[in-house]
Each structure stands twice: as structure tokens, then as C-alpha cells.
Write an enzyme that holds these catalytic residues in place. Structure first.
Site, short mmCIF file in Angstrom:
data_model
loop_
_atom_site.label_atom_id
_atom_site.label_comp_id
_atom_site.label_asym_id
_atom_site.label_seq_id
_atom_site.Cartn_x
_atom_site.Cartn_y
_atom_site.Cartn_z
N GLU A 117 19.19 147.34 76.55
CA GLU A 117 17.85 147.29 77.15
C GLU A 117 17.88 146.96 78.62
O GLU A 117 17.11 147.48 79.40
CB GLU A 117 17.03 146.19 76.47
CG GLU A 117 16.35 146.58 75.21
CD GLU A 117 15.36 145.51 74.80
OE1 GLU A 117 15.77 144.40 74.42
OE2 GLU A 117 14.16 145.79 74.87
N HIS A 165 35.83 152.93 59.51
CA HIS A 165 35.23 154.18 59.03
C HIS A 165 34.75 155.04 60.19
O HIS A 165 33.82 155.83 60.04
CB HIS A 165 34.08 153.88 58.06
CG HIS A 165 34.51 153.11 56.87
ND1 HIS A 165 35.15 153.69 55.79
CD2 HIS A 165 34.48 151.78 56.60
CE1 HIS A 165 35.44 152.77 54.89
NE2 HIS A 165 35.06 151.60 55.36
N TRP A 216 1.97 152.55 81.55
CA TRP A 216 3.23 153.04 80.95
C TRP A 216 2.89 154.43 80.50
O TRP A 216 2.11 154.63 79.57
CB TRP A 216 3.64 152.15 79.78
CG TRP A 216 4.97 152.49 79.21
CD1 TRP A 216 6.20 152.12 79.70
CD2 TRP A 216 5.25 153.28 78.04
NE1 TRP A 216 7.20 152.62 78.90
CE2 TRP A 216 6.64 153.35 77.88
CE3 TRP A 216 4.43 153.93 77.12
CZ2 TRP A 216 7.26 154.03 76.83
CZ3 TRP A 216 5.04 154.61 76.07
CH2 TRP A 216 6.44 154.67 75.94
N LYS A 252 6.74 146.08 76.95
CA LYS A 252 6.89 144.88 76.12
C LYS A 252 6.44 145.11 74.69
O LYS A 252 7.01 144.59 73.76
CB LYS A 252 6.10 143.72 76.72
CG LYS A 252 6.23 142.43 75.95
CD LYS A 252 7.67 141.94 75.86
CE LYS A 252 7.81 140.68 75.04
NZ LYS A 252 9.23 140.35 74.76
N ARG A 263 3.82 144.93 80.60
CA ARG A 263 3.29 145.86 79.58
C ARG A 263 3.48 147.31 80.00
O ARG A 263 3.28 148.23 79.22
CB ARG A 263 1.80 145.60 79.34
CG ARG A 263 1.46 144.20 78.90
CD ARG A 263 -0.03 144.00 78.83
NE ARG A 263 -0.62 144.90 77.87
CZ ARG A 263 -0.76 144.60 76.57
NH1 ARG A 263 -0.34 143.45 76.12
NH2 ARG A 263 -1.30 145.45 75.74
N CYS A 321 -0.12 149.86 78.11
CA CYS A 321 -0.58 149.63 79.49
C CYS A 321 -1.23 148.25 79.56
O CYS A 321 -1.48 147.62 78.55
CB CYS A 321 -1.60 150.69 79.88
SG CYS A 321 -0.97 152.35 79.68
N GLU A 337 21.45 142.94 67.31
CA GLU A 337 20.56 142.34 68.31
C GLU A 337 21.27 142.18 69.65
O GLU A 337 20.71 142.48 70.70
CB GLU A 337 20.04 140.99 67.79
CG GLU A 337 19.23 140.19 68.78
CD GLU A 337 17.99 140.91 69.30
OE1 GLU A 337 17.59 141.92 68.72
OE2 GLU A 337 17.44 140.45 70.33
N LYS A 362 19.97 143.93 73.15
CA LYS A 362 19.74 143.19 74.42
C LYS A 362 20.53 143.86 75.54
O LYS A 362 20.04 144.06 76.63
CB LYS A 362 20.20 141.73 74.26
CG LYS A 362 19.35 140.84 73.40
CD LYS A 362 18.02 140.47 73.99
CE LYS A 362 16.91 141.37 73.69
NZ LYS A 362 16.40 141.62 72.39
N ASN A 377 -6.12 152.14 77.56
CA ASN A 377 -4.83 151.92 76.91
C ASN A 377 -4.93 152.59 75.56
O ASN A 377 -5.90 152.42 74.84
CB ASN A 377 -4.56 150.41 76.74
CG ASN A 377 -3.16 150.16 76.16
OD1 ASN A 377 -2.32 151.05 76.15
ND2 ASN A 377 -2.93 148.95 75.68
N GLY A 378 -3.93 153.42 75.22
CA GLY A 378 -3.93 154.10 73.91
C GLY A 378 -3.89 155.60 74.10
O GLY A 378 -3.49 156.09 75.16
C1 AGP Z 1 13.23 143.72 72.00
O1 AGP Z 1 13.99 143.13 73.03
C2 AGP Z 1 12.51 144.95 72.46
N1 AGP Z 1 11.69 144.69 73.57
C3 AGP Z 1 11.80 145.70 71.34
O2 AGP Z 1 12.79 146.21 70.48
C4 AGP Z 1 10.81 144.89 70.48
O3 AGP Z 1 11.51 143.93 69.72
C5 AGP Z 1 10.09 145.86 69.54
O4 AGP Z 1 9.36 146.78 70.32
C6 AGP Z 1 9.14 145.14 68.56
O5 AGP Z 1 8.14 144.50 69.27
P1 AGP Z 1 7.18 143.47 68.47
O6 AGP Z 1 8.06 142.35 67.98
O7 AGP Z 1 6.18 143.03 69.46
O8 AGP Z 1 6.58 144.22 67.31
#
Ligand code: AGP
Length: 614
Positions: free
Chosen positions: A494, A510, A76, A609, A27, A2, A487, A491, A102-103
């Protein structure tokens, strides 16, 4: 995770809180709210609701508010759906206290039962509401609000950050952090509290990083910090952060992700400038004892999550090529629960953009429990990982706001490649001549990255528009570009919400080959390399089954162009650096498909994030 913002000063709090929330929306953005001390009515006013900050702004439009102290939150959801009742801030039944959080409060259920027996009425399903009622309950026997705040926290278990305010002492914010980021921004006659500096960058660059189990009273002109357990005052130095306000704002860009993709050439240039002096690779953050450790280690265990994990996977090929040090790579959530025994000859390498990812922090704690040297590669100064690892190297990518990581990833790859070359040199695995050749290639990367963005974006955008409705995508790569396939697929998943799977190309036969038909898009990452011919075989097999081949290859590779429905060429570069370039078209493809679909590119659904909860 959050977003938390607090303000105390001489200006109207509400506009500052709203601006701070907008900066922190990445966030978490399923609900938001704020509370401020209403000078005129001498009470705490609270506005909150489901939906993004724009909904909160509409709620507040036309309402006259006068107050110079307040707290705000963008959520969040962990406990309870994103509704108005569950949105923060939470107040006690009489409106004496307000709190944002937050937490996770792990023992909240027991505390809630006890509080309900004592007559407290709960309105939400959140764990947070327990904290504000407990604060009220503790205040009945405390001689100061700070003490009841401290007592309440001592009764809670878990990892959390709180910012609160009390009706009877409306000149200060009450702040606490444990394993969730919280910074104090020091202004002139005004002070700020936030989950990250982007919330108050327009006002100050001077910050105090609160440490774990530190509690603070933040006034408009001074700050008092205490140790939670002893209650004693402690002194903390303020530091200057080198982020600018414009770095944390979109400017004229349509999205943060667009801006951050386009910042990559500059980030690479800055990284090289800071890390290469003549033919020396330098690490200003590392102390002599850290550098000695790098000479002695006999194994590297790279640990991270998501995009950072893909950077770690790519780094294994770099370390293999340059150092001969055995490298294992794990996702943090697996490493932290594994039974593997570490030795003092190991180094645990933790990579994280935010430095706040719960699983990676837990992996750090496991490594430290076993007495192993820990090196963190982090983008956010003062983050938990940066402060708690034995040593830290910064990526200096600047604030990354878009949830889908781009510039932080290529910055991580750059730092990891330089670290591999550095280790090769100090361990006499790389000759000075080879090192110079490596660095000469590295110096080309910013220009090549810019070239791809400038010359290929239009083509990728047109490809995206023709592919945006395809139901399924597979990304294939080999060697150091196998992580690039992972990767690229991440992307895509996401931000387009379309299924995309990254695979080692050699694994296609396979199983995944069963998926190939005339609707399946197969993204083949096939630059000139020692596995090029194998990639060409994969492409033949895909075409034979009418799959749609979209290839990323070395520019002017006529043979690959002839075999591809869609082609994006990149400049020829040394293999250990190629993931820094091959990923750019994949970032652009995901971005343009998401835009074509009308998705929330910077704040994709269900994501945050930084995943600061497990
Ligand atoms: C990447 O596009 C994502 N948002 C997510 O996988 C991110 O890389 C992952 O949560 C790790 O975050 P960090 O690098 O802040 O530890």
C-alpha cells in the site's frame, strides 16, 4: 470515496471549508474544489482543480472572498480523470445551483441525454454534473428549491450523498444521503455538513447522523430534515461523539500513520479497560437479545475487506481455539455474490474500520435478506454498518486517518480475541481458570506493544533503509500468523508501491520457492508456537537458496537470530494474542521503507481510506 464539507454560519466560509478539506483528504485526494455565496456580488463563486487541497489553497491565495455559506469537496475519481473540469463542485449553466457529491448515479447517462436535448451544456465527464443540471431543470416548475432538489433526487438511481446550495436561497445548504456517509455538525450560530466528523471537530462534537433517503435543509441556527419519498418533516436526535480534535490531527507526528502506530498501546489499554471488569468480559453495546443470539449460533461467517479481512482470518484461529464454533471467512466482494444458503443458526460477523465499505455493506444486506443475525465490529460511530447491522461492537480506536490501517487492525484483533474468549465461557468451552489465564495475558499486551515500539523502531528503521530498494518481498507465516503475513504484505504494498506477497509458509514449496534468489527478501513470522519447527525448516530452505531472511520471533531466540539476516524480537505471548504483537514490526517496516522512498505515506497513490464504491 470522496470528502464533502459544507458550512453555513456567521464566519467566513472559505477558511473553514479548506480546513475541513484538509481533514478529509485521506478520503480521496486527486482533485478538490469549493464554492461559496459571494455576499458582495450576490453570486456563487467556485474554485477547483486537479491535485491536492494545497493546490486549491494556492488558487485562492490573494483572492478576496466574503461569504458565510459554502460547500467543498476532495475527490477520488470514479467517472472521469482528475482534472479541473471533473473536480467538484459542479454548477448549472447559469450558476443558480452548485453541488458536491460522493457515490455513483447509476442512471446518469440516460438523464444526461435528456438534459442535453433540453439544451443543457455539460463541461465534465462526471455523473455529478447531471445532478446539478437536473436540479435546475426541476426548479423551473417547483415552488421551492427544496422541492426541486427532492424531485431531482427522486429521478436518480444509485448510492449517493449530495450537498448543494441555491443562489435564490443563500441562507441554507441542501443535503441528502443514501449509503454514503454524511453528518450534520451542530455549532452555535453555525452548522456544518461533512462526510465524517473530523472535518468539523474543532467546532463541535454534537452531530446528527442523517439516515438513508433523508434530505435536510441546514441553516446557520436550525436544521430541517425530511423523508425523501413523502417530503414530510422528521425529527432526529443529535448525539455527542467522543472524538477529540487532537485525535483527528497529526500534532507533532511526521505522519498520521506514525501517530496511529504509536497510539496502539493506548488503544489496547482502553479496549481492555472498557471490556474487562474483574474477570467478566462485557459488551455494553449488546442488548440481552443479542447476547442470547450469541449463545445460540451454530456457525460464524466472518465477512470483510482488506485489513479487516486479515483480522477476520486471524479470528478463525481464535474461535477455533476457544469455542468450537465452525467459522468461515470470506472477503465481502465474494460473499455478496456467493450462492451459499444461510440459516437462522448462522451469525454473519462483519468487520470494518469505516463502516462504509460498499462491499461489506452489500454483504450485510445479503445476510439480512436471508434473515440471518448480523453483528458488526466497527470503529466509526454512526456509520452505515453500525446503524444497519442487527448488533454492533465498537473498537474505540479513535479516528484513523492514515489510509494504511494500523491501530484499527490491532483493536479489531483485540475485540475479536475477547469475543472468542467470551463465547468460549458462555458455551462452557473454556473453564473460569483458563479464562482468567487468557485475560491475564491480554492485560500484558499494551505494555508489550509499547515495548516493541520503543525498543525496536530504531532497528526496523535501519533495516528499512538497507532494504528499501529490494524489488520483491514475500511474507510467510503459519497458523494464526498466516493472516499476519497477509497483513504485513498489504501494508508494504500500500505505501511502498513495491510488490509484496503474503503466503502460508507451508505453501512455499508449492510454487513461491521458485522466486527465491539473493535479491528476494523473505519476512518470516516465527514466534515460539506449535509451528515453530516448521518455520525453521522454511528458513533453512530459504537460506539454502540465498534468500534474505528477515524474521519476527520471540525475543532472545538465539537459534532464530543465528538463521536470520534481520531479526526483530517480540515478547513471548499466548498464541491467540500473538498477531497483535507480530504485526507491529511489519507496520514499522512498511512505514520506514515508504518514508525512505519519499512516498506520500498517509495518502498513498490510487487509494482511499474507505472504498465506498464497488
Ligand atoms: C488497509 O490498510 C486498507 N486501507 C484497506 O484494505 C482497508 O482495510 C479496506 O478497504 C477495508 O476498509 P474498512 O475496514 O473501513 O471496511
Amino acid at each position: 470515496m470522496c470528502g464533502i464539507v459544507g458550512y453555513v454560519g456567521k464566519k467566513e466560509a472559505v477558511p473553514i471549508l479548506l480546513q475541513g478539506l484538509e481533514s478529509l483528504e485521506y478520503r480521496g485526494y486527486d482533485s478538490s474544489g469549493l464554492a461559496y455565496f459571494d455576499e458582495a456580488q450576490k453570486k456563487i463563486d467556485c474554485f477547483k482543480g486537479a491535485g491536492p487541497v494545497s493546490c486549491l489553497k494556492s488558487q485562492l491565495a490573494g483572492i478576496h472572498h466574503s461569504g458565510c455559506i459554502g460547500i467543498a469537496h476532495t475527490r477520488w475519481a470514479t467517472h472521469g480523470a482528475p482534472t479541473q473540469e471533473n473536480a467538484h463542485p459542479h454548477l448549472d449553466n447559469k450558476g443558480y445551483f452548485a453541488i458536491v457529491h460522493n457515490g455513483i448515479i447509476e442512471n446518469y447517462k440516460l438523464l444526461k441525454q435528456d438534459l442535453e436535448k433540453r439544451g443543457y451544456q455539460f463541461k465534465s465527464q462526471t455523473d455529478t454534473e447531471t445532478a446539478v443540471h437536473l436540479w435546475h431543470a426541476k426548479n423551473e416548475h417547483a415552488d421551492a428549491i427544496r422541492e426541486s432538489f427532492r424531485q431531482a433526487i427522486l429521478h436518480m438511481e444509485g448510492q449517493f450523498a449530495f450537498v448543494g446550495m441555491g443562489l435564490d436561497e443563500p441562507d441554507r445548504l441542501f443535503v441528502f444521503r443514501r449509503s454514503n456517509p454524511l453528518l450534520i455538525g451542530l455549532g452555535r450560530g453555525e452548522n456544518f455538513v461533512a462526510s465524517d466528523a473530523t472535518a468539523f471537530l474543532p467546532y463541535t462534537n454534537r452531530v446528527i447522523y442523517l439516515g438513508d433517503d433523508e434530505l435536510a435543509e441546514v441553516f446557520k441556527d436550525h436544521v430541517r430534515i425530511y423523508n425523501l419519498k413523502s417530503g414530510r418533516l422528521i425529527h432526529k436526535k443529535s448525539v455527542h461523539i467522543d472524538w477529540s480534535q487532537e485525535q483527528a490531527q497529526k500534532g507533532n507526528a511526521p505522519h498520521f500513520m506514525f501517530k496511529e502506530i504509536h497510539e496502539q498501546p493506548e488503544v489496547l489499554k482502553k479496549t481492555l479497560k472498557q471490556r474487562i471488569k474483574n474477570t467478566q468480559i462485557i459488551w455494553n453495546e449488546l442488548r440481552p437479545k443479542d447476547l442470547d443470539k450469541l449463545k445460540q449460533i451454530e456457525r460464524i461467517l466472518a465477512v470483510s475487506c482488506g485489513t479487516a479481512y486479515h483480522a477476520c482470518l486471524a479470528s478463525k484461529y481464535m474461535f477455533d481455539a476457544c469455542t468450537g464454533i465452525p467459522v468461515s471467512v470470506d472477503v465481502s466482494s465474494e460473499f455478496r455474490y456467493s450462492e451459499q444458503q444461510l440459516t437462522r443458526k448462522d451469525m454473519v460477523l462483519l468487520v470494518s474500520q469505516s463502516g462504509e465499505t460498499a462491499d461489506t455493506l452489500a454483504a450485510l444486506n445479503e445476510a439480512k435478506r436471508q434473515g440471518v443475525f448480523t453483528l458488526a465490529i466497527v470503529n466509526v460511530r454512526g456509520s452505515s454498518l453500525a446503524r444497519e447491522a442487527d448488533a454492533v461492537i465498537y473498537t474505540h480506536a479513535g479516528p484513523e486517518i492514515g489510509v494504511a490501517s494500523t491501530k484499527a487492525y490491532t483493536a479489531q484483533l483485540m475485540v475479536l480475541a475477547l469475543l472468542a474468549i467470551y463465547l468460549g465461557i458462555i458455551r462452557n468451552k473454556i473453564s473460569k481458570k483458563d479464562a482468567s489465564a487468557f485475560l491475564a495475558q491480554a492485560r500484558k499486551l499494551p505494555k508489550y506493544c509499547l515495548q516493541i515500539i520503543q525498543k525496536k523502531s530504531a532497528a526496523v528503521k535501519s533495516y528499512a533503509e538497507s532494504l528499501k530498494d529490494k524489488p520483491n518481498f514475500i511474507y510467510l507465516g503459519r497458523g494464526i500468523n498466516f493472516p499476519t503475513a497477509l497483513e504485513g504484505a498489504l501494508k508494504f504494498k500500500e505505501i511502498t508501491y513495491t510488490h509484496a506477497h503474503g503466503y502460508a509458509a507451508g505453501e512455499m514449496k508449492h510454487g513461491p520457492i521458485a522466486l527465491i534468489d539473493d535479491q528476494l527478501v523473505v519476512i518470516c513470522i516465527a514466534p515460539q508456537s506449535k509451528t515453530y519447527e516448521k518455520m525453521m525448516n522454511n528458513i533453512e530452505e530459504i537460506s539454502a537458496r540465498k534468500g534474505i531472511v528477515f524474521s519476527i520471533g520471540t525475543e532472545d531466540d538465539q537459534r532464530l537470530i543465528a538463521k536470520s539476516r534481520f531479526f526483530v524480537g517480540i515478547p513471548r505471548i499466548l498464541e491467540i494474542f500473538s498477531p497483535i504483537l507480530t504485526v507491529i514490526p511489519l507496520q514499522l517496516l512498511a512505514y520506514y521503507v515508504a518514508v525512505a522512498k519519499g512516498n506520500e505515506v498517509d495518502k498513498p497513490r490510487n487509494l482511499a481510506k474507505s472504498v465506498t464504491v464497488e
